[in-house]
Design an enzyme around this catalytic site. Structure first.
Site, PDB file in Angstrom:
ATOM      1  N   GLY A 179     -29.752 -15.702  14.986  1.00 14.32           N
ATOM      2  CA  GLY A 179     -28.868 -16.514  14.299  1.00 14.32           C
ATOM      3  C   GLY A 179     -27.997 -16.799  14.770  1.00 14.32           C
ATOM      4  N   GLY A 197     -37.170 -19.962  11.738  1.00 15.41           N
ATOM      5  CA  GLY A 197     -37.724 -20.114   9.804  1.00 15.41           C
ATOM      6  C   GLY A 197     -37.849 -18.260  10.146  1.00 15.41           C
ATOM      7  N   THR A 198     -37.800 -17.684   8.815  1.00 15.91           N
ATOM      8  CA  THR A 198     -37.720 -16.192   9.074  1.00 15.91           C
ATOM      9  C   THR A 198     -38.941 -15.594   9.416  1.00 15.91           C
ATOM     10  OG1 THR A 198     -37.928 -15.672   6.329  1.00 15.91           O
ATOM     11  CG2 THR A 198     -35.651 -16.195   7.574  1.00 15.91           C
ATOM     12  N   ASN A 247     -34.692 -13.466  -4.958  1.00 13.63           N
ATOM     13  CA  ASN A 247     -35.021 -12.801  -3.537  1.00 13.63           C
ATOM     14  C   ASN A 247     -34.212 -12.274  -2.436  1.00 13.63           C
ATOM     15  OD1 ASN A 247     -37.295 -11.858  -1.493  1.00 13.63           O
ATOM     16  ND2 ASN A 247     -36.713 -14.019  -0.912  1.00 13.63           N
ATOM     17  N   ASN A 292     -22.543 -15.656   5.268  1.00 18.16           N
ATOM     18  CA  ASN A 292     -22.402 -16.622   6.359  1.00 18.16           C
ATOM     19  C   ASN A 292     -21.107 -16.966   7.029  1.00 18.16           C
ATOM     20  OD1 ASN A 292     -25.176 -17.000   6.473  1.00 18.16           O
ATOM     21  ND2 ASN A 292     -24.951 -17.423   4.361  1.00 18.16           N
ATOM     22  N   ARG A 326      -0.870  11.311  21.443  1.00 24.90           N
ATOM     23  CA  ARG A 326      -2.142  10.333  22.347  1.00 24.90           C
ATOM     24  C   ARG A 326      -3.417  11.177  22.961  1.00 24.90           C
ATOM     25  NH1 ARG A 326       1.254   7.544  27.587  1.00 24.90           N
ATOM     26  NH2 ARG A 326      -1.079   6.811  28.027  1.00 24.90           N
ATOM     27  N   HIS A 373      12.780  14.413  18.068  1.00 25.06           N
ATOM     28  CA  HIS A 373      13.407  13.237  18.587  1.00 25.06           C
ATOM     29  C   HIS A 373      13.536  12.720  20.035  1.00 25.06           C
ATOM     30  CE1 HIS A 373      16.921  14.925  16.369  1.00 25.06           C
ATOM     31  NE2 HIS A 373      17.018  15.031  18.062  1.00 25.06           N
ATOM     32  N   TYR A 390       9.166  12.338  25.843  1.00 25.48           N
ATOM     33  CA  TYR A 390       8.222  12.293  25.899  1.00 25.48           C
ATOM     34  C   TYR A 390       7.389  13.171  26.549  1.00 25.48           C
ATOM     35  CZ  TYR A 390       4.212  10.849  28.820  1.00 25.48           C
ATOM     36  OH  TYR A 390       2.907  10.787  29.804  1.00 25.48           O
ATOM     37  N   ARG A 407      23.723  19.250  36.037  1.00 31.55           N
ATOM     38  CA  ARG A 407      25.571  18.449  36.246  1.00 31.55           C
ATOM     39  C   ARG A 407      25.324  18.147  37.274  1.00 31.55           C
ATOM     40  NH1 ARG A 407      26.719  19.071  30.193  1.00 31.55           N
ATOM     41  NH2 ARG A 407      26.107  21.683  30.850  1.00 31.55           N
TER      42      ARG A 407
END
EC number: 2.7.7.23
Length: 454
Positions: A11, A78-79, A166, A224, A330, A360, A363, A437
């Site tokens: 359907g 139809g079914t 049914n 539906n 990840r 804190h 990455y 630095r």
């Protein structure tokens, strides 16, 4: 006898108001028809016939390499007509179980009960009693025996009072099914070939008709439109939440959790509100999951904690490890025992060793980090040169100062110290202090530029 499952999925689903075939709309992040296929497989079926029509390309792209026979229903008549398209794949000695691609919550236990109810060479139909049976085909009985099913539009006033309806789900002997399908007529209000008409044929032929009922009516509800889809989603989530609680999880609010896969929990797990689980997730004993966390295909060991609004995907946390709040793990990330990452730390394809911490704003990518390491705020492993990824190795006991960049490939030896603000491009030996630095300058009387008025 072999179990041959026919799933009707042809359907369009006009009331969904969507270009997507109705059966591909998701419940718990999985298409409705995939739920039905999975349930059919759980029964040990020898074959699955998937009757399709509208949106064939999308169906086949979505379902991929499913172990099903694709059966085309070019016209939706139809079914009964739909099931007849699978006749060539049905053997006479098969038990044929007919399911629906838009009825995703049907349970394995219910279908086993239906199959058990069927006597040898008989048929069994799944029925349900509804307080408001409007719209459903009614089960017609005489002296308690099923003699037929009458559709709503074809029912008289007396038949409309019947509350046993049914569900469309039935188990039928293959040989008789093919005979009955060949005798179907479309002389009815819908001008369709009703599968339900075979029940009256079975009665006329003296075939035993048995019935079974689901534990809950929601099992046989279809979708539906999007309102009904949302109701099925909520029913699925309620059932999944109850299962977790019975297995040992404490849910702060069972109505505010989303389970989109398989979740295994140990004892005394605490799950706060608005948590999403997706794929295969394993939680050990005494695990705590904070509000708004998202866990996808991951393993969390005993006593670990996922703090609020943390995303864990394809990763592992060891015993008593913790992540968050607002952290992201990840695929390929692993926190060993007692390791910790804090807010706004992202870790990918890396191992953080026993007791190591990145509190804190860091990455960590493509890195092997030993035990007892401190990763300062703002630290970045520079793993990508524009073409390839490279490995950073940080051995046990290293202290990485804030705002440090490690340009891979690079190895930092045991107990080394990297001064804040350093850019490390070469390997560092054990116990060394490295500072890169620039020299600090003091310029007296410096005047900042003045913004010109327009």
């Amino acid at each position: 006898m072999s179990l041959n499952v026919v799933i009707l999925a042809a359907g369009k689903g006009t009331r969904m108001r969507s270009d997507l075939p109705k059966v591909l709309h998701p419940i718990a992040h999985k298409s409705m028809v995939q739920h039905v296929i999975d349930t059919a497989n759980s029964l040990g079926s020898q074959a699955i016939q998937l009757v399709y029509g509208y949106g064939a390309d999308k169906l086949q792209a979505s379902l991929g390499e499913q172990q099903v026979n694709w059966v085309l229903q070019a016209e939706q008549l139809g079914t009964g007509h739909a099931v007849a398209q699978a006749n060539a794949n049905i053997n006479d000695d098969d038990t044929v179980l007919i399911l629906y691609g838009d009825v995703p919550l049907i349970q394995q236990s219910t279908l086993n009960a239906l199959l058990d109810a069927r006597t040898h060479d008989g048929m069994a139909i799944l029925t349900v009693d509804l307080p408001n049976p409007s719209g459903y085909g009614r089960i017609v009985r005489i002296d308690g025996k099923v003699v037929g099913i009458i559709e709503q539009k074809d029912a008289n006033e007396e038949q409309l009072q019947i509350t046993e309806v049914n569900t469309g789900i039935m188990a039928v002997p293959g040989k008789q099914l093919k005979v009955w399908l060949s005798r179907l007529s479309n002389s009815n209000a819908q001008a369709e070939y009703y599968l339900t008409d075979i029940v009256a044929m079975a009665h006329e032929d003296g075939v035993a008709i048995d019935t079974a009922q689901p534990q809950s009516a929601i099992e046989v509800e279809g979708a539906n439109n999007r309102v009904q889809l949302a109701l099925l989603e909520r029913a699925y989530q309620t059932r999944a939440a109850e299962k977790l609680m019975l297995e040992g999880a404490n849910l702060r609010d069972p109505a505010r959790i989303d389970i989109r896969g398989e979740v295994t929990v140990g004892m005394d797990v605490m799950i706060d509100i608005n948590v999403i689980f997706q794929g295969k997730v394993v939680l050990g004993n005494n695990v705590t999951i904070g509000a708004g966390a998202i866990l996808i295909d991951c393993e969390i060991a005993d006593n670990a904690e996922i703090k609020p609004y943390t995303i864990v995907e394809g990763a592992k946390l060891g015993q008593a490890a913790s992540a968050g709040p607002f952290a992201r793990l990840r695929p390929g990330a692993e926190l060993k025992e007692d390791a910790h990452i804090g807010n706004f730390v992202e870790i990918k394809k890396s191992v953080l060793g026993v007791g190591s911490k990145a509190g804190h704003l860091a990455y960590i990518g493509d890195a092997q980090i030993g035990a007892g390491v401190n990763i300062g705020a703002g630290t970045i492993t520079c793993n990508y040169d524009g073409a390839n990824k490279h490995l950073t190795v940080i051995e046990d006991g290293v202290f990485v100062g804030s705002d440090t960049q490690l340009v891979a490939p690079v190895t930092i030896g045991k107990n080394a110290t990297l001064g804040a603000g350093s850019t490390i491009c070469k390997d560092v030996a054990e116990n060394e202090l490295v500072i890169t630095r620039v020299k600090q300058r003091h310029i007296q009387g410096w005047q900042r530029p003045i913004k010109q008025k327009k």
